[in-house]
Motif scaffolding. Structure first.
Motif, PDB file in Angstrom:
ATOM      1  N   GLY A   1     -19.894 -23.438   0.867  1.00 40.85           N
ATOM      2  CA  GLY A   1     -18.801 -23.403   1.832  1.00 40.85           C
ATOM      3  C   GLY A   1     -18.728 -24.657   2.684  1.00 40.85           C
ATOM      4  N   GLU A   2     -19.640 -25.665   2.424  1.00 38.01           N
ATOM      5  CA  GLU A   2     -19.620 -26.911   3.171  1.00 38.01           C
ATOM      6  C   GLU A   2     -19.412 -28.068   2.204  1.00 38.01           C
ATOM      7  OE1 GLU A   2     -23.298 -26.989   5.264  1.00 38.01           O
ATOM      8  OE2 GLU A   2     -22.515 -25.850   6.963  1.00 38.01           O
ATOM      9  N   ARG A   3     -18.759 -29.126   2.682  1.00 41.35           N
ATOM     10  CA  ARG A   3     -18.476 -30.314   1.879  1.00 41.35           C
ATOM     11  C   ARG A   3     -19.317 -31.465   2.396  1.00 41.35           C
ATOM     12  NH1 ARG A   3     -14.316 -34.282   2.516  1.00 41.35           N
ATOM     13  NH2 ARG A   3     -13.491 -33.018   4.214  1.00 41.35           N
ATOM     14  N   CYS A   4     -19.927 -32.211   1.473  1.00 37.99           N
ATOM     15  CA  CYS A   4     -20.794 -33.340   1.820  1.00 37.99           C
ATOM     16  C   CYS A   4     -19.930 -34.571   2.062  1.00 37.99           C
ATOM     17  CB  CYS A   4     -21.818 -33.584   0.708  1.00 37.99           C
ATOM     18  SG  CYS A   4     -22.865 -35.033   1.008  1.00 37.99           S
ATOM     19  N   ILE A   5     -20.152 -35.257   3.195  1.00 37.27           N
ATOM     20  CA  ILE A   5     -19.462 -36.498   3.546  1.00 37.27           C
ATOM     21  C   ILE A   5     -20.525 -37.556   3.791  1.00 37.27           C
ATOM     22  CG2 ILE A   5     -17.927 -37.642   5.179  1.00 37.27           C
ATOM     23  CD1 ILE A   5     -16.628 -34.959   5.696  1.00 37.27           C
ATOM     24  N   ASN A   6     -20.498 -38.633   3.005  1.00 36.74           N
ATOM     25  CA  ASN A   6     -21.512 -39.678   3.103  1.00 36.74           C
ATOM     26  C   ASN A   6     -21.296 -40.512   4.356  1.00 36.74           C
ATOM     27  OD1 ASN A   6     -23.763 -41.212   1.911  1.00 36.74           O
ATOM     28  ND2 ASN A   6     -22.256 -42.871   1.809  1.00 36.74           N
ATOM     29  N   THR A   7     -22.414 -40.894   5.021  1.00 36.28           N
ATOM     30  CA  THR A   7     -22.407 -41.806   6.154  1.00 36.28           C
ATOM     31  C   THR A   7     -23.458 -42.876   5.915  1.00 36.28           C
ATOM     32  OG1 THR A   7     -24.011 -40.440   7.363  1.00 36.28           O
ATOM     33  CG2 THR A   7     -21.674 -39.978   7.731  1.00 36.28           C
ATOM     34  N   LEU A   8     -23.479 -43.939   6.730  1.00 29.83           N
ATOM     35  CA  LEU A   8     -24.444 -45.029   6.547  1.00 29.83           C
ATOM     36  C   LEU A   8     -25.857 -44.508   6.802  1.00 29.83           C
ATOM     37  CD1 LEU A   8     -22.627 -48.084   8.206  1.00 29.83           C
ATOM     38  CD2 LEU A   8     -23.028 -47.650   5.770  1.00 29.83           C
ATOM     39  N   GLY A   9     -26.659 -44.528   5.751  1.00 26.30           N
ATOM     40  CA  GLY A   9     -28.047 -44.126   5.876  1.00 26.30           C
ATOM     41  C   GLY A   9     -28.262 -42.636   5.868  1.00 26.30           C
ATOM     42  N   SER A  10     -27.215 -41.834   5.766  1.00 25.80           N
ATOM     43  CA  SER A  10     -27.381 -40.387   5.819  1.00 25.80           C
ATOM     44  C   SER A  10     -26.111 -39.739   5.273  1.00 25.80           C
ATOM     45  CB  SER A  10     -27.666 -39.929   7.256  1.00 25.80           C
ATOM     46  OG  SER A  10     -27.883 -38.543   7.297  1.00 25.80           O
TER      47      SER A  10
END
Length: 631
Positions: A159-168
């Protein structure tokens, strides 16, 4: 020197992995495709396979990449080096692929050496290293972000979507908040105002009112005479003909119309051989044999009910040629039976239409009282040839079958909010009003709520040293003491509410500071206020009357100035000065609505000003208790 070394390392690694995949492609029969794959794309797909192997993931990636890139990624993931079988070499750890095979320098133990080595983040044992969430690029110096969402190494829940960030990375909710809510930018669910957005389905006669997660439709107009309004706001015609007594006089039938009704006199049609009696109420037999010229042309005539029979004289034979049976219903239509005639062998038989029964004479029809068989769920009214069902008070006739009575939910009607003072509970055929559990009782009318005076009924818990003060919905135990240099006065102050105590100044001999104190008295009073349902204008609650007449003063006469010192909650009160019967009156008003329960002590000052200086003053403490209800 270092610049040429790193350039050499990059070129070596670039062509090493691309050449390895090129050789593998020949054996897979994909030589033509390999020649068309750009070198940069080849190395990027290879680095993707290396990253999957370094994190212990499967070489068969489930990522959305094209077929050729998947082959390159799988080949670089399986082969740790061009000469290996896919397993790490002895002494080689899991992170060695990040470090170039040719070292640019041996050690980097200081900040200066780290900077001279050209590492973008840090170095370890002569090699560049990256922080968590980053990986070395092909130049073995620069660190680039690891896309955990692309590699599938994130820990986002269902039920959650992964969103890439810098280093995490971060996880964002994708499941719907439910009907009537929407997801905001801060990952929270917020109510949708259907009335403002125009997504409601209220009809033209209804007005939209937003609620949490939904909305309500309320009627705009009231229905006229002859109509009743249902819970949806529609005006439904009242069938006056179904009332208990009936609006029409005896001998008439009621016909309902839109918003009214009409009455018509019973119309009786007699069959052949019958005619109406003198008052026109029923059909009676016609005597066809009466008079000298009867229907048998001088032969013998015998009158029958609804007909007659001829007897031939001597020398005559009646119907002797056909020698057949006579169909009386065909030969005498409308003369034998009042309603329906059925021919039978040698005779005939009469029957009646629905709503009637055969009379004792076997020919006429009498009205059938269907109500004797109880066809209605509640009340039944017999009418000529039929019947009508009607309901008792608190019920309405079902539109589906016309015989079943359904309960009317009085609490859901447009006037339901004003039926009861507090809460309305629907019951079969009626409703029930209730009051708050504490401090109120139901009035004799069964709808209003009355305050219980605990002070009068002695149901309070105040001690002997305390005074019981009744408020709406409860009570308060009050105890006021005079401050130092003041004593309780037996005189009642001139306030329209009952004071509990009044303290006047009483100084000790030679107490100069007490004598110079401008405050002459302290007073305490209490007042109970409701939460006003409709607050349209200021409410006057306290009147402070001055003992000084309002006639024209002389030069040294003091001017009275009223002021609010403390306790003005939300600036809901003010005080004005007016003249009343020759006296100066300070009027305390509530100018803003207050939603209870609220309690406050409004500290008022009655200042006596002479030549611009306050000579003395009186302090009045008004203890205000606002109930949470309007009653």
């Amino acid at each position: 020197m270092y610049m040429f070394s790193f350039l050499y390392i990059f070129i070596y690694l670039y062509f090493k992995y691309c050449f390895l995949f090129f050789v593998r492609s020949v054996f897979l029969g994909s030589l033509i495709w390999s020649l068309s794959l750009p070198l940069q794309t080849c190395c990027e797909c290879c680095l993707l396979g290396r990253a999957a192997q370094e994190r212990g993931l499967s070489c068969d990636l489930t990522l959305a990449v094209w077929y050729q890139c998947g082959l390159v990624s799988r080949a670089c993931c399986v082969d740790r080096s061009p000469n290996s079988d896919g397993k790490p070499a002895p002494g080689e750890n899991k992170q060695t692929w990040k470090t170039p095979e040719i070292r640019a320098f041996d050690e980097c133990t200081t900040v200066d050496i780290h900077r001279s080595a050209g590492c973008s983040q840090s170095c370890f044992n002569g090699s560049c290293a990256c922080l968590e969430g980053y990986k070395l690029k092909a130049d073995a110096k620069t660190c680039e972000d690891i896309n955990e969402c692309l590699l599938g190494s994130h820990h986002c829940r269902g039920g959650e979507r992964c969103i890439n960030t810098l280093g995490s990375y971060r996880c964002q909710r994708v499941i719907s908040c439910g009907t009537g809510y929407e997801l905001t930018d801060n990952n929270k669910c917020e109510d949708i105002d259907e009335c403002e957005t125009g997504t409601h389905n209220c009809g033209a006669e209804l007005e939209c009112q937003n609620t949490a997660g939904s909305f309500r439709c309320r009627p705009r107009v009231q229905c006229g005479v002859g109509f009743i309004q249902d819970a949806l706001g529609s005006c439904i015609d009242i069938n006056e003909c179904l009332s208990v007594t009936g609006p029409c006089p005896s001998g008439h039938m009621c016909f309902n119309t839109v918003g009214s009704y009409t009455c018509q006199r019973h119309s009786v049609t007699c069959g052949r051989g019958y005619h109406l009696n003198a008052d026109g109420s029923r059909c009676v037999d016609i005597d066809e044999c009466a008079g000298p010229d009867n229907s048998c042309d001088g032969h013998g005539c015998i009158n029958l009910v609804g007909s007659y029979r001829c007897e031939c004289r001597a020398g005559f034979i009646f119907n002797s040629i056909s020698r057949s049976y006579i169909n009386e219903c065909r030969n005498y239509p409308g003369r034998l039976c009042a309603h329906k005639c059925e021919n039978i062998l040698g005779s005939y038989k009469c029957s009646c239409t629905m709503g009637f029964k055969l009379a004792a004479d076997g020919r006429n029809c009498d009205d059938l009282n269907e109500c004797e068989s109880s066809p209605c769920s509640q009340e039944c009214a017999n009418v000529y040839g039929s019947y009508q069902c009607y309901c008792r008070r608190g019920y309405q006739l079902s539109d589906a079958d016309g015989i079943t009575c359904e309960d009317i939910d009085e609490c859901a009607l447009p006037t339901g909010g004003h039926i009861c003072s507090y809460r309305c509970h629907n019951t079969p055929g009626s409703f029930l009003c209730t009051c708050p559990a504490i401090g109120y009782t139901l009035a004799p009318n069964g709808r209003s709520c009355q305050d219980i005076d605990e002070c009068v009924t002695s149901t309070h818990s105040c001690s002997e040293s305390e005074s019981c003060f009744n408020i709406q919905g409860g009570y308060k135990c009050l105890n006021f003491d005079c401050p130092a240099n003041y004593r309780r006065s037996g005189d009642t102050p001139r306030v329209d509410r009952a004071d509990f105590i009044r303290c006047v100044k009483s100084c000790q001999p030679n107490d100069i500071s007490c004598m110079l104190n401008p405050i002459l008295s302290f007073s305490h009073t209490a007042i109970s206020l409701p939460t006003f349902r409709e607050f349209n204008k200021p409410e006057e609650i306290v009147f402070l009357r001055s003992p000084t007449p309002s006639h024209l003063p002389h030069m040294d006469s003091p001017e009275i100035v009223y002021d609010i010192l403390e306790g003005n909650v939300q600036n809901s009160f003010d005080i004005i000065k007016r003249l009343d019967h020759g006296m100066i009156v300070g009027v305390v008003r509530q100018v803003k609505p207050l939603v209870g329960p609220v309690s406050s002590v409004l500290k008022l000052a009655m200042n006596y000003v002479t030549n611009g200086v306050v000579s003395h003053r009186n302090i009045i403490n008004v203890h205000i208790y606002v109930s949470e209800f309007w009653f």
